[in-house]
Design an enzyme around this catalytic site. Structure first.
Site, PDB file in Angstrom:
ATOM      1  CE  LYS A   1      -4.363   0.871   2.324  1.00  0.00           C
ATOM      2  NZ  LYS A   1      -5.018   0.779   3.626  1.00  0.00           N
TER       3      LYS A   1
HETATM    4  C1  E4P Z   1      -8.401   1.619   3.391  1.00  0.00           C
HETATM    5  O1  E4P Z   1      -7.521   0.956   2.884  1.00  0.00           O
HETATM    6  C2  E4P Z   1      -8.254   2.335   4.672  1.00  0.00           C
HETATM    7  O2  E4P Z   1      -7.584   1.469   5.558  1.00  0.00           O
HETATM    8  C3  E4P Z   1      -9.561   2.710   5.317  1.00  0.00           C
HETATM    9  O3  E4P Z   1     -10.668   2.370   4.536  1.00  0.00           O
HETATM   10  C4  E4P Z   1      -9.588   4.093   5.880  1.00  0.00           C
HETATM   11  O4  E4P Z   1     -10.844   4.356   6.431  1.00  0.00           O
HETATM   12  P1  E4P Z   1     -11.138   5.489   7.493  1.00  0.00           P
HETATM   13  O5  E4P Z   1     -11.403   6.751   6.765  1.00  0.00           O
HETATM   14  O6  E4P Z   1     -12.376   5.009   8.213  1.00  0.00           O
HETATM   15  O7  E4P Z   1      -9.937   5.576   8.398  1.00  0.00           O
END
Ligand code: E4P
Length: 221
Positions: A83
């Site tokens: 990522k």
């Molecule tokens: C995605 O890969 C992220 O980990 C996640 O969806 C972030 O979400 P949030 O805005 O609830 O922190």
């Protein structure tokens, strides 16, 4: 549409995987900070437990350091997806990792332009954060719609992974738009499973069966 679980909690991962409804996992430093234990160990255990793609996030910000982290993370397992944040160095990292056949997920996508560029750099997935857009008064789902439309127009193979999902309607709308994946916190998956009419209907069936058991004392399947 594939469903990923957005968590670093192994108990949740096991619980929902046993139901056959989890295609992969996304994690991030915030999710890892909510779990006890060594985060590196946690990431390795998730990768080993799950067959599907597991997104593990790099935390460096310069190209060389990001590459070093990405290559190390990729060694945790064949199913690792690195990522990478949507930055200039991040795009260089995506290009370099994808040239080495390492899958990438470009995170923190807030515009269709960012998604288009991440795809061009070779991203396997782009992650539009729709809940965080809703939080600032923008319609997050519009971004999903734009990206899906652009990728379809140009036959772009990068998958649209809808992230920062806040409620079940986000899931239905993303599915209707043709998103490839949604990643969900466990509580949203719970809300998708449950329905008050299912609970009510089940109570009725079980009560009626109890009545039958009273009428037929040796009733057995
Ligand atoms: C995605 O890969 C992220 O980990 C996640 O969806 C972030 O979400 P949030 O805005 O609830 O922190």
């Amino acid at each position: 549409m594939k469903i990923f679980l957005d968590t670093a909690n192994l108990d949740s991962i096991k619980k929902y995987s046993e139901m056959g409804i989890v295609d992969g996992i996304t994690t991030n430093p915030t999710l890892l900070s909510k779990e006890k234990g060594n985060p590196i160990q946690t990431m390795k255990e998730i990768v080993q437990y799950i067959n599907g793609p597991v997104s593990l996030e790099i935390v460096a910000s310069t190209f060389d350091e990001m590459m070093d982290e990405g290559l190390k993370l990729a060694k945790y397992g064949k199913n690792v997806v690195v990522k990478v944040p949507m930055t200039m160095d991040g795009l260089k990292v995506v290009k370099a990792l994808s040239s080495n056949d390492i899958k990438t997920n470009v995170t923190l996508i807030f515009s269709a332009n960012q998604a288009l560029l991440a795809a061009k750099a070779g991203a396997t997935y782009v992650s539009p954060f729709i809940g965080r857009l809703d939080d600032i008064g923008s319609e997050g789902l519009n971004l999903v719609s734009e990206i899906v439309q652009i990728f379809a127009s140009y036959d772009i193979s990068t998958q649209v992974l809808v992230a920062s999902v806040r409620h079940p309607l986000h899931v239905i709308e993303s599915a209707k738009m043709g998103a490839d994946v949604v990643t969900l916190p466990p509580d949203i998956l719970d809300k998708m499973i449950r329905h008050p009419l299912t609970d009510k209907g089940l109570d009725l069936f079980l009560n009626d069966w109890k009545k039958l058991e009273k009428e037929h004392p040796d009733l057995k399947f």
